[in-house]
Structure formats: structure tokens, C-alpha cells
Design a protein around this motif. Structure first.
Motif, PDB file in Angstrom:
ATOM      1  N   HIS A  11       0.843  -1.194   0.000  1.00 52.75           N
ATOM      2  CA  HIS A  11       0.000   0.000   0.000  1.00 52.75           C
ATOM      3  C   HIS A  11       0.879   1.244   0.000  1.00 52.75           C
ATOM      4  O   HIS A  11       2.021   1.211   0.472  1.00 52.75           O
ATOM      5  CB  HIS A  11      -1.005   0.002   1.154  1.00 52.75           C
ATOM      6  CG  HIS A  11      -0.417  -0.075   2.541  1.00 52.75           C
ATOM      7  ND1 HIS A  11       0.041   1.034   3.212  1.00 52.75           N
ATOM      8  CD2 HIS A  11      -0.229  -1.129   3.380  1.00 52.75           C
ATOM      9  CE1 HIS A  11       0.461   0.666   4.410  1.00 52.75           C
ATOM     10  NE2 HIS A  11       0.336  -0.640   4.544  1.00 52.75           N
ATOM     11  N   ASP A  17       6.197   0.457   7.079  1.00 56.13           N
ATOM     12  CA  ASP A  17       4.771   0.176   6.843  1.00 56.13           C
ATOM     13  C   ASP A  17       4.241   1.143   5.796  1.00 56.13           C
ATOM     14  O   ASP A  17       3.682   2.167   6.128  1.00 56.13           O
ATOM     15  CB  ASP A  17       3.998   0.294   8.159  1.00 56.13           C
ATOM     16  CG  ASP A  17       2.539  -0.133   8.023  1.00 56.13           C
ATOM     17  OD1 ASP A  17       2.174  -0.678   6.972  1.00 56.13           O
ATOM     18  OD2 ASP A  17       1.773   0.092   8.959  1.00 56.13           O
ATOM     19  N   MET A  18       4.373   0.728   4.503  1.00 57.34           N
ATOM     20  CA  MET A  18       5.169  -0.361   4.010  1.00 57.34           C
ATOM     21  C   MET A  18       5.857   0.015   2.708  1.00 57.34           C
ATOM     22  O   MET A  18       5.904  -0.728   1.762  1.00 57.34           O
ATOM     23  CB  MET A  18       4.324  -1.640   3.843  1.00 57.34           C
ATOM     24  CG  MET A  18       3.199  -1.498   2.835  1.00 57.34           C
ATOM     25  SD  MET A  18       2.389  -3.084   2.397  1.00 57.34           S
ATOM     26  CE  MET A  18       3.668  -4.101   1.699  1.00 57.34           C
ATOM     27  N   GLU A  53      -5.099   1.542   2.642  1.00 51.80           N
ATOM     28  CA  GLU A  53      -4.989   0.355   3.509  1.00 51.80           C
ATOM     29  C   GLU A  53      -5.168   0.734   4.973  1.00 51.80           C
ATOM     30  O   GLU A  53      -5.766   0.000   5.747  1.00 51.80           O
ATOM     31  CB  GLU A  53      -3.631  -0.330   3.302  1.00 51.80           C
ATOM     32  CG  GLU A  53      -3.551  -1.728   3.930  1.00 51.80           C
ATOM     33  CD  GLU A  53      -3.221  -1.754   5.413  1.00 51.80           C
ATOM     34  OE1 GLU A  53      -3.520  -2.769   6.065  1.00 51.80           O
ATOM     35  OE2 GLU A  53      -2.684  -0.762   5.947  1.00 51.80           O
ATOM     36  N   GLU A  54      -4.641   1.890   5.351  1.00 54.88           N
ATOM     37  CA  GLU A  54      -4.636   2.260   6.773  1.00 54.88           C
ATOM     38  C   GLU A  54      -6.007   2.659   7.296  1.00 54.88           C
ATOM     39  O   GLU A  54      -6.158   2.966   8.467  1.00 54.88           O
ATOM     40  CB  GLU A  54      -3.611   3.376   7.026  1.00 54.88           C
ATOM     41  CG  GLU A  54      -2.161   2.973   6.754  1.00 54.88           C
ATOM     42  CD  GLU A  54      -1.622   1.932   7.738  1.00 54.88           C
ATOM     43  OE1 GLU A  54      -2.361   1.534   8.655  1.00 54.88           O
ATOM     44  OE2 GLU A  54      -0.457   1.515   7.571  1.00 54.88           O
ATOM     45  N   GLU A 111       2.358  -7.592   3.473  1.00 51.44           N
ATOM     46  CA  GLU A 111       3.104  -7.013   4.586  1.00 51.44           C
ATOM     47  C   GLU A 111       2.983  -7.737   5.920  1.00 51.44           C
ATOM     48  O   GLU A 111       2.265  -8.695   6.070  1.00 51.44           O
ATOM     49  CB  GLU A 111       2.631  -5.574   4.782  1.00 51.44           C
ATOM     50  CG  GLU A 111       1.156  -5.505   5.115  1.00 51.44           C
ATOM     51  CD  GLU A 111       0.699  -4.079   5.384  1.00 51.44           C
ATOM     52  OE1 GLU A 111       1.512  -3.254   5.817  1.00 51.44           O
ATOM     53  OE2 GLU A 111      -0.477  -3.806   5.171  1.00 51.44           O
TER      54      GLU A 111
HETATM   55 ZN   LIG Z   1       0.767  -1.576   6.383  1.00 46.84          ZN
END
Ligand SMILES: [Zn+2]
Length: 434
Positions: free
Chosen positions: A83, A115-116, A149-150, A177
Motif C-alpha cells: 500500500h 509500513d510499508m 490500507e490504513e 506485509e
Molecule cells: Zn501496512
């Protein structure tokens, strides 16, 4: 230029795009980062597809997907995804600018370093290096760089899976991840391979009361009701329950450290060093209040009070955990579910696991691989909807003294250069030989 140097350059470039994801459709910088990735992929001869989530009043949320054709079309493609968004960073808490891509003290520093964007950079450097050398993977590699993604991937991976499932045709397995980092157990190096994820439920608790003057007698104060509810929720000891993954992990940790597998699971978990933060959270459901919101003036009792709760149920337990939370809180607290996403596990076997073990044995002889259940969530949850079996494998051999799990969403997030060099070589070997 060699692929290690390129990995570092690309990672620093990506960190310099502030792609902070504030949740609920509020985000920044993803379009610029996606444009960088698109230009990169086009320059090396791939043809990326951009799938953009759009909504009124929100920034565009582009995800980038590309195919790197393999030499053997009879093999199912492998999806390698990352991501491009990050969690926000408060610059004043950091020792460096979190969005400057600083390289110092043997590390690349910045939000996203582990991350990431590290994985994004290792993958991009690997594909670039291979194409320049005229090398091709055996099986087709589908590359994906998701938005959002977060915040659970609603505007990223879930959107792409809904709108363009055809981009993943034939894909059965995926790499992404929060796995692949090393831990040292009784002097033996082990790599944690993520083979499952806990569920995720984001709840909103609301207490209603009687609004009024702050100087009056008030036995119906929404803040007091909510506070009582939070104390009772916080006092719950969620039971330790081992799943097939965590049972296997703890047995292996006990074997490697010469301890008794029947010991308290958290005690065995503690033997994984810094990774215990992840491992111990995978042994039970966790419930954490994370945001409180009530009131607007010192002398006014508000009518309502709200708390946000981050619940991570063991796989398969979302419904039961929600029912027990509702029962515990009783009718006075309204519980609404903002996000509800599945947990899952896959078995620690198959040709991809064998390939990972084989590559690690070549690059770090004598090391072992351990399965683990991630206590958080990744885009693998969305891909699970297509039946894709997801693993977490960002190969990083990290120094023993380095608190790698503490880097995730942490202050002064950074990744050692030596870990990136190792990781890029492992990724390259894996993608070209699997
Ligand atoms: Zn991540």
C-alpha cells in the motif's frame, strides 16, 4: 546502479510523498505517489492499470496494478501487493522530519519506512533490475500498490476487488506485509511468516443523558454513563484461545528455546523478544478504547458522549465478540459498527511456503521460518474475498537490538539499510525462481 542503492533511493522518494491517511475518506498525497509508481512502471516497460475510488468531497484514491509476464504461462500468477498510504505522523514528536526521507545512522527514516514503503521499494527495485538485466520471472507476477490500507482498504483494495476482480484472474496466492522480519530465539534466527489475520471491528459507543447546567444535580450524565461502560469493558480479561496457527507457533518457539510447550502461552510468546508485542496479541481477542468525544463547554453537561473502540477478535469470532460486548454494556449504551472485517488463517504449507523457506535457507543458512497470526489487518482481507490465500512476507533480517514491531505506526519509524539490502535480494530471488 545496483538494486540495493535503488531500493534506498525509491524508498526515500516514496517517503517524501506525504500519503497520510486520516480515515473516513480524508487523505493526502496518494495521487502523487501513484503517479510516481505509474511513471516508474511505464519507464521499465510495464503497462499499469489505475483503479481510482472517487466520491464527492473526497480526494481521488488511486490504486495501481500491473502484470509482469512470466516465462511459464501454465503456472498461476502470484500477486505481490503493497500500500502507498501511511498513518499520519506528528513531526514534533520525531527526531527527523517524518516526510523527508532522511538517510542517517545506517537507516532510512520516515513514515512508511517499514509500513510499508520499504516493500514497495524493494519490489520496484527488483522488477527494474530484472528487466534491465533481461531476466523474467517463471510465473507472471501481478503487482498491486493499493490506496487506503490504513483505513481498512474500503477505497483501496476492497474497491479494486469489487470493481476490477479481472485484474487478479488466476491468482491463488499473494505476498504482502507484516511478516518476514527476523527474531532471534536462543541464538537461532527465525523469520515470522504471516499466515493469518485476526478480525477487525471498529465500534462506536454512545451514551445519552440529560443535558443541563454544570452546576445542577444530574444523575443522568452521559459522560458518567459512558465512563462506567468503558471501565467495565476495560476490565474484561478476554480468554487465551489457541488457533491452529498460534498452537504451531508456540510449539515451535518452545522447541527452539528448549522450554515446555504446556507453559502459559503468554510466557512462551514473551520468548519471541520484540515480536512478543505481535505474538501475545494474537493469542486472544483484544478490545481497546481509542477515542473519546463528549462535551463542548466547562459548565454544560452534554446530552451525549461517544467512544470509539478498536476490537480485534480471533478469526471466526466477530459475531460472538460483538454479542458479548453488547450484553456487557447493556441497553443504556448504543453500539454501532463502523467497520466489520473478517479474520482468517491459512495453513503453513504449500509451494509458496516451500519457496519462501528455500530462499531464506539460501540467503540466511541455518535460519528457520515460523507461522504467525497477525493481530492487525492488511489488504489480504479484501483479497480473501476472491479466494486468494495471503501471506505476510517482507523479508528483513533485522539486528537483534532493533525493536522492529515497535516501528509500525511508531515515532522515528526507520529501517536499517542492511535489512533492506538483505530483503531486496531475497525478494528478487523469490520472484524470479518461484
Ligand atoms: Zn501496512
Amino acid at each position: 546502479m545496483n538494486a540495493t542503492t535503488r531500493t534506498v533511493e525509491i524508498l526515500a522518494d516514496l517517503i517524501r510523498f506525504d500519503t497520510s491517511n486520516f480515515g473516513n475518506g480524508r487523505a493526502t498525497g496518494e495521487s502523487e505517489a501513484a503517479e510516481y509508481v505509474v511513471a516508474f512502471l511505464e519507464r521499465i516497460g510495464l503497462e499499469p492499470t489505475i483503479v481510482t475510488h472517487t466520491a464527492a468531497g473526497e480526494p481521488d484514491r488511486p490504486s495501481v496494478i500491473a502484470r509482469w509476464e512470466g516465462t511459464d504461462q501454465s503456472l498461476p500468477p502470484l500477486l505481490v501487493h503493497g500500500h502507498l498510504d501511511v498513518v499520519p505522523a506528528k513531526a514534533e514528536e520525531w527526531s527527523v522530519d517524518p516526510f523527508a526521507g532522511v538517510i542517517s545512522d545506517g537507516c532510512v527514516w520516515g513514515r512508511g519506512a517499514v509500513d510499508m514503503k520499504d516493500m514497495d521499494a524493494m519490489v520496484l527495485a527488483t522488477v527494474e533490475d530484472a528487466i534491465e538485466r533481461g531476466a523474467r520471472p517463471r510465473r507472471t507476477i501481478v503487482l498491486a500498490f493499493f490506496a487506503d490500507e490504513e483505513a481498512g482498504g474500503v477505497r483501496g483494495s476492497h474497491h479494486v476487488v469489487t470493481e476490477r476482480p479481472d485484474l487478479f484472474d488466476g491468482v491463488q496466492q499473494a505476498l504482502s506485509e507484516v511478516g518476514g522480519y527476523s527474531v532471534t530465539l536462543s541464538g537461532k534466527r527465525a523469520y515470522m511468516i504471516q499466515t493469518g489475520e485476526k478480525g477487525l471491528m471498529w465500534l462506536r459507543l454512545t451514551a445519552q443523558g440529560r443535558a443541563g447546567h454544570g452546576s445542577h444535580v444530574n444523575h443522568d450524565n452521559a459522560i458518567v454513563k459512558l465512563a462506567r461502560a468503558l471501565v467495565s469493558l476495560g476490565d474484561v480479561e478476554w480468554p487465551v484461545e489457541l488457533t491452529p496457527t498460534t498452537r504451531l507457533l508456540l510449539d515451535e518457539v518452545a522447541r527452539l528455546t528448549g522450554s515446555d510447550p504446556a507453559e502459559d502461552p503468554h510466557v512462551i510468546g514473551d520468548r519471541t523478544g520484540f515480536a512478543a508485542r505481535f505474538v501475545n496479541a494474537s493469542l486472544q481477542t483484544t478490545v481497546n478504547p481509542t477515542v473519546l468525544d463528549a462535551g463542548y463547554k466547562h459548565n454544560v453537561v452534554p446530552q451525549s458522549a461517544t467512544a470509539l473502540i478498536d476490537v480485534r477478535p480471533l478469526p471466526g469470532q466477530n459475531v460472538d465478540v460483538l454479542a458479548s460486548i453488547r450484553e456487557l454494556l447493556g441497553p443504556d449504551i448504543e453500539v454501532s459498527v463502523d467497520v466489520d472485517d473478517i479474520g482468517f488463517e491459512t495453513t503453513f504449507d504449500g509451494d509458496l511456503v516451500d519457496a519462501i523457506a528455500g530462499v531464506l535457507a539460501r540467503h540466511d543458512p541455518g535460519s528457520v521460518c515460523l507461522p504467525y497470526l497477525l493481530s492487525a489487518g492488511t489488504d489480504n482481507k479484501a483479497l480473501q474475498r476472491l479466494g486468494i490465500r495471503g501471506f505476510g512476507f517482507v523479508p528483513l533480517r533485522v539486528p537483534d537490538s532493533f525493536d522492529f514491531p515497535g516501528m509500525f505506526h511508531g515515532v522515528d519509524e526507520r529501517v536499517p539499510l542492511e535489512s533492506l539490502e538483505f530483503g531486496q535480494k531475497v525478494i528478487s530471488d523469490l520472484l524470479l525462481t518461484y
